[in-house]
Write an enzyme that holds these catalytic residues in place. Sequence first.
Site, mmCIF file in Angstrom:
data_model
loop_
_atom_site.group_PDB
_atom_site.id
_atom_site.type_symbol
_atom_site.label_atom_id
_atom_site.label_comp_id
_atom_site.label_asym_id
_atom_site.label_seq_id
_atom_site.Cartn_x
_atom_site.Cartn_y
_atom_site.Cartn_z
ATOM 1 N N ASN A 69 -0.482 -4.355 -7.075
ATOM 2 C CA ASN A 69 -1.349 -3.988 -8.190
ATOM 3 C C ASN A 69 -1.915 -5.227 -8.875
ATOM 4 O O ASN A 69 -1.189 -6.171 -9.153
ATOM 5 C CB ASN A 69 -0.569 -3.171 -9.226
ATOM 6 C CG ASN A 69 0.347 -2.155 -8.594
ATOM 7 O OD1 ASN A 69 -0.093 -1.212 -7.971
ATOM 8 N ND2 ASN A 69 1.641 -2.371 -8.754
ATOM 9 N N GLU A 98 2.424 -10.247 -1.498
ATOM 10 C CA GLU A 98 1.791 -9.494 -2.589
ATOM 11 C C GLU A 98 0.837 -10.381 -3.396
ATOM 12 O O GLU A 98 -0.230 -9.917 -3.820
ATOM 13 C CB GLU A 98 2.852 -8.878 -3.499
ATOM 14 C CG GLU A 98 3.867 -8.002 -2.781
ATOM 15 C CD GLU A 98 3.250 -6.923 -1.908
ATOM 16 O OE1 GLU A 98 2.128 -6.451 -2.201
ATOM 17 O OE2 GLU A 98 3.885 -6.541 -0.899
ATOM 18 N N GLU A 130 -3.935 -5.305 5.066
ATOM 19 C CA GLU A 130 -2.529 -5.504 5.404
ATOM 20 C C GLU A 130 -2.339 -6.430 6.603
ATOM 21 O O GLU A 130 -1.487 -7.307 6.581
ATOM 22 C CB GLU A 130 -1.851 -4.158 5.651
ATOM 23 C CG GLU A 130 -1.766 -3.273 4.406
ATOM 24 C CD GLU A 130 -0.997 -3.902 3.258
ATOM 25 O OE1 GLU A 130 -0.336 -4.948 3.459
ATOM 26 O OE2 GLU A 130 -1.070 -3.355 2.141
ATOM 27 N N MET A 150 4.384 -3.855 -4.270
ATOM 28 C CA MET A 150 3.011 -3.354 -4.383
ATOM 29 C C MET A 150 2.166 -4.349 -5.150
ATOM 30 O O MET A 150 2.573 -4.851 -6.190
ATOM 31 C CB MET A 150 3.014 -1.985 -5.094
ATOM 32 C CG MET A 150 1.648 -1.403 -5.321
ATOM 33 S SD MET A 150 0.781 -1.142 -3.752
ATOM 34 C CE MET A 150 -0.920 -1.296 -4.304
ATOM 35 N N HIS A 180 -2.440 -10.758 -1.568
ATOM 36 C CA HIS A 180 -3.273 -9.562 -1.714
ATOM 37 C C HIS A 180 -4.234 -9.683 -2.899
ATOM 38 O O HIS A 180 -5.235 -8.964 -2.951
ATOM 39 C CB HIS A 180 -2.394 -8.329 -1.939
ATOM 40 C CG HIS A 180 -2.068 -7.573 -0.692
ATOM 41 N ND1 HIS A 180 -2.997 -7.258 0.269
ATOM 42 C CD2 HIS A 180 -0.889 -7.028 -0.261
ATOM 43 C CE1 HIS A 180 -2.424 -6.557 1.230
ATOM 44 N NE2 HIS A 180 -1.141 -6.415 0.944
#
Length: 891
Positions: A267, A300, A322, A265, A303
């Site tokens: 974050n 990740e 995504e 993830m 992102h």
Amino acid sequence: MREGTATLIRREDYTAPAFWIRSVDLTFELDPVKTLVISRMQVERNADLPVQALRLHGDDIVLTRVLANGESVSFRHEDGMLVIDSLPEGPFLLEIRNTCSPEKNTALSGLYQSGGGLFTQCEAEGFRRITYFLDRPDVMAVYTVTLRASKAAYPVLLSNGNLVEQGDLGNGRHFAKWHDPFPKPSYLFALVAADLVAREQHIRTRSGKDHLLQVYVRRGDLEKTEHAMNSLIASIVWDEARFGLPLDLERFMIVAVGDFNMGAMENKGLNIFNTKFVLATPATATDVDYAGIESVVGHEYFHNWTGNRITCRDWFQLSLKEGLTVFRDQEFSMDMAGSASARAVKRIEDVRQLRQVQFPEDAGSMAHPVRPDSYVEINNFYTATVYEKGSEVVRMMQTLVGREGFARGITLYFERHDGQAVTCDDFAQAIADANPDTALARLLPQFKRWYSQAGTPRLSARGRFDAPTRTYTLSLEQTALPSPGQPEKAPFVIPVAMGLVGRDGAALPLQLEGEDAPVGNERVLVLDEARNFYTFVNIDVEPVPSLLRGFSAPVVLADHLADADLLTLLQHDPDAFNRWEAGQRLAMNRLLAAIGGEAPLALDTPFVDALRNVLRHPELDAAFKELTLTLPSETYLAEQLSVVDPQKIHTVREAMKLQLARELRDDWAWAFEQNQVAGGYSPDAASAGKRALANLSLSMLCLGSAADGDTVWPGRAFQRFKDAGNMTDRLGALTALTASHSELAEPALQRFHALFKDEALVIDKWFALQATTPEKDGRVFARAKQLLKHPDFSLRNPNRARSLISALCMSNPGAFHRTDAAGYVFWADRIIELDSINPQLAARMARVMDRWSALAEPYRSAAHVALQRVAAKPDLSSDVREIIGRALEQA
């Protein structure tokens, strides 16, 4: 949304939030039984909307206090939300106090406990399980977070952004205060409180700024983090060099946790990872694991810009981040691979995955566009369509505007939208506007049908050579099958990269009618109509068309090529993807003919010789050879059939494998010996390719030996298993023994477990290997059922559950689809059991039945009964109910 409800959410109903939350100050008194959360939010009304109540999301939390500007306010609960009517007109400070229980959170969404530590997972809607909030991606706030906890139990306290302050509180407690200067939606919030150690690296980026990189793991795992750290550094360097996107925080942290529903993830500044995609040593991780870590770490990190700095307006736009980021991580992995051949291998692997997972999704009950129009549970739309097909849509944009043009488009995208929550349309518009003189700009409204229309288009191609006029006319025609809610579809924009190949392998110059001169020997035809014709002139010999090179569009191609044409492409095509594809097509034609009863399975000499030539070719990459010599999967074969008999597919494919094992016995032995890798372990593409081909060769040699009663190669495999210096070779040898059902498989499995009983990720491999072994006389299914009782098995750990249940039901059709329906009973039992523990994981596993209605009898009726049994569970979660309900609509 509450569990068990079925509220349909539609994209067309989107409205902006009635309130904005500009900043959030969170304080956590961390405790596994009852964590106190104090949230202080700067809130203001959306001046563009009528005055209305503030409605905050909340789930499985206990509210204790609500204050506005320090004064108590009245509130009510309605439809699972906290509703506050009387609020100040201007901006105000809203304070909410509540508690949650991490140790009871088996769903692993929100704040939960794992291995004695506390972790979070907030995408898509987990933040509402921590505190009441406007838990939607278009509400972006600046966060300051203070964590307070027992210093002995939780010596490491992490959250997003930069560390502002830390210290002792007395009574054995301590605190850490973090501040993230970048506005973000609640789904990107993260905290970690655990007993961890870190690998640290200081770097200086191109911009001259210094940054601290940290990879946190449990004690004892630090030696397994070197590859993850190297992958992170490579990702940072690549993104700044390729797209001019630098690291924007003082520090960047990765934390590995053993209980995690997904891979990782993103974050902001604090990526939380499944241990599977962080931990690796040559003794415990395979080449595939090393590649996976590099890819996921890259994904990740990328992102950080495509997803965090610019995020989604709403969850229907999920592919905005995504699909784009999958494309970026695929490009990163190809660039890291180095050689052109290694890049091609990576592309083949990605397309093979797309076809085996996304194409069936397009044809199944959960078919949906890349940008869905509705959903009941957003967790169910973290799909191959949104991710992998979304990536292919982005790749087509790059094909249409060129690599440099795409980079210009990314730059414009960030100039326009940095710090905003936007849509897929905004991204496509930026790429087109940066490249105004391209087919993408001209056809943008039509191109965006890739976002709005579900299903996999069919592309039919036929060529006609006219020797007297020296012309070759190619017709391309597209069709699209109906999808749920979309009975008819308009034409897509399909870029078709192509070339023409002579029978001698010569690449022919390409000059379309009306052009003054040839334009190279490869070009992109853009099909934007239902049908079009392309006439090439000055063609002296009848060519073989090489179409959809590099898989330039996610379509099913019917090019009507004869075996002789495919053999030409397999031998000569300069495009590695199409060369591989020709080999797959030759194998598939023979498999499908045998499955359909059109011809007995007997491998002809030209086909066998062609594969032998590939295997022994002195210039082809070993990884390419391994891919070409691996038969199409049972899942992919099933997708070619309107009525699917899984047992027949399994039987025919296994028979072809055995024939190839026997026909090429000497060649497999040669390839095994030629592809031994000397020296220390390295996961580089060339070495990994050699190991892959050596392991395939060993598996085929053991298969042939087992059938012929020969013990030499199984004996060699067992010795290799014992002596192996790395997990790739050890697992490859073990797989050769299990796949051939050798008598030596059982002692090898026992020895493997004894060696690695304390390595959770390796034991996952042990379970998965047994669950995916080709079925023989029902033994594999029986063993999988027995493994449910193994002391190392647990449904509560997602990795372990996937290693046995998903591996059997999703990856071993021959063992799962049984005439006695026992596989479907097994599946239904596990879904019902899992749903009460972890609905998100249960829903993922429920997807195995998406295509049940295509099964032949008796499988179809038995699958229907199993689906009805799951649907009858009275407290079924909304996650699983949506999947099962959509599947039953096919009845």
